[in-house]
Design an enzyme around this catalytic site. Structure first.
Site, short mmCIF file in Angstrom:
data_model
loop_
_atom_site.label_atom_id
_atom_site.label_comp_id
_atom_site.label_asym_id
_atom_site.label_seq_id
_atom_site.Cartn_x
_atom_site.Cartn_y
_atom_site.Cartn_z
CE LYS A 79 -3.87 2.12 2.52
NZ LYS A 79 -4.81 1.99 3.66
CB SER A 160 -8.05 4.07 2.68
OG SER A 160 -7.23 3.42 3.64
CB SER A 184 -8.82 1.48 5.74
OG SER A 184 -9.55 2.67 5.72
#
Length: 494
Positions: A79, A160, A184
């Protein structure tokens, strides 16, 4: 031979160790999938050279008879909130465009030391603020899933960590890192039919992870199944003196401790999670989950978490307040974007840089956070939200007197189409209604896929555990996984 990109972390690790295939063959397969899936916009930066170098090192070590590393031969996605030495890290925001960290985050360093290779940096909601991956400055991530009614609407992969969830579901990587501030990791896992665990706050170091809300942010793994999450979490976790909130505790052998036998365990069903207008499909899946856990030997008890209804408003005061403080450092002076209008003074540069660099959702949360921290409103908002947070944590502590784990839905719906909720921030925030309470309390929580809705989209079940009981959470997740038998995958269209 099975397509190597259909294999998960454990199967790749074991196959490389046995010599069934080489680590380079695995890396090349996933690199090809990444290159062919530009439509999904899951990767912001591709790093095939990193994945191949780690693969070659794994193959060379095996040829030399060296003891294999825990993740030798396993390529993963990272990420873009994690700083990676020599590779851009933007948090999906223009304000960090051009920033290349000269250091490695602790979590990514732990993974590289365990033998993993990096396929690239994954797209996400800007500064991890969002539930649909629509706030990225570099375009939406598109879920590989589509509704079965024949419509071609692009679906949200959750947020997210939407790049992570989409990449795993589309077989672009076997696993990825995520971060979870209010859901998330878990919500995008539920939306795309994969597994993801947020460990106890402090299990994974936050050093080198671009901050959103420091008292809530926690890294965790996302993967195809529970075992793969356990393997990844072992490699990611550990004490880090550079993080003041890091837990100075040994890392348990979570994979070795996996067991789906829940005999003697009591599973709590929080009555406050039966929210108004809950879709019948979510209610039915929750009941199915209860039946599965009973079948695994667990006793089901009803519990009460009376302050649950205040969790979401408290979260949307605390998280923006901390974001307002954390994001004050992005001012155009030392790194990232600098917008310097002609004749501008220093204050003008600050204002122009932040206006151009931050997206609308980030600006919204900074303004909310600045407001609730201001002298006239601090006690009315931030202090009260902090008190509510303490009460929510106390609710969980009291629940543990009668149960060992909690079972809830992960999200109040299946994935929605991109654009369906972006005009209504409140509707978007309500996606986190089941995940935020455990984040406020710092508890371990996991989402596992439980089935499909009427449109053929995945639905997830959430297990919440006591502090430091990742093993209990993983074991209950495994029991659900085995009984759900979820093998559905998105049909390739990209």
């Amino acid at each position: 031979m099975t397509d190597l990109t259909d294999l998960g972390v454990a199967a790749i690790r074991d196959g490389v160790r046995a010599g069934t295939f080489t680590a380079r063959e695995v890396a090349e397969g996933f690199i090809a999938n990444v290159a062919a899936a530009k439509t999904l916009n899951a990767f912001l930066v591709e790093t095939p050279e990193h994945a191949l170098a780690a693969a070659d090192a794994a193959d060379a070590a095996r040829a030399a008879g060296e003891a294999p590393k825990p993740l030798a031969g396993v390529p993963i996605g990272m990420k873009d909130l994690f700083c990676t030495k020599g590779v851009p890290a933007t948090a999906a925001s223009h304000i960090l465009e051009g920033f290349t960290p000269p250091y490695e985050s602790t979590v990514s360093g732990n993974l590289w030391n365990a033998g993993a290779g990096m396929l690239g940096k994954l797209n996400m909601d800007q500064f991890a603020m969002g539930s649909s991956n629509e706030t990225s400055a570099f375009g939406n991530v598109i879920s590989p899933w589509r509704r079965s009614d024949g419509g071609n609407a692009a679906m949200a992969p959750g947020g997210s960590s939407g790049g992570s969830s989409a990449a795993i579901a589309a077989r672009l990587c076997p696993a990825a890192t995520g971060t979870d501030t209010g859901g998330s990791i878990r919500q995008p896992a539920a939306f795309t039919g994969i597994s993801g665990i947020k460990p106890t706050y402090g299990r994974c170091s936050r050093w080198g992870v671009i901050a959103f809300s420091s008292s809530l942010d926690q890294a965790g793994p996302m993967a195809r199944d529970v075992r793969d999450c356990a393997i990844m979490l072992e490699a990611m976790s550990g004490f880090d003196a550079k993080d003041a909130t890091s837990l100075d505790l040994p890392v348990p052998a979570w994979e070795a401790g996996l067991s789906s036998n829940l005999k003697g365990k009591r599973i709590g069903i929080p009555k406050e999670y039966r929210v108004d207008d809950m879709p019948a499909e979510i209610e039915a899946l929750w009941q199915q989950g209860i039946d599965w856990l009973k079948d695994a030997g667990a006793e089901i008890v009803e519990v009460s978490l009376p302050h649950t209804k205040y969790a979401l408003p408290a979260y949307y005061i605390i998280a923006p307040a901390e974001a307002s403080s954390n994001l004050a450092r992005y001012d155009g002076v030392r790194y990232g974007l600098r917008d310097l209008p002609e004749g501008a003074n220093l204050q003008d540069m600050y204002a122009a840089t932040r206006a151009d660099g931050f997206g609308d959702e980030v600006k919204r949360r900074i303004m909310i956070g600045t407001y609730v921290l201001s002298a006239g409103f601090y006690d009315a908002y931030f202090t009260q939200a902090s008190k509510i947070r303490t009460l929510i944590a106390r609710d969980f502590e009291q629940a543990w007197a009668t149960c060992d784990l909690l079972l809830t839905p992960t999200a109040p719906s299946a994935a929605f189409a991109l654009g369906e909720k972006s005009a209504d921030p409140i509707a978007m925030y309500l996606n986190d209604v089941f995940t935020v309470p455990s984040s406020l309390a710092g508890l371990p929580a996991m989402s596992v896929p439980g089935g499909l809705d009427g449109q053929g989209l995945p639905l997830g079940l959430q297990i919440i555990g006591k502090p430091l009981d990742e093993q209990g959470v993983l074991n209950a997740g495994l029991a659900l996984e085995q009984r759900a038998g979820f093998v559905a995958r998105a049909e390739r269209w990209w």
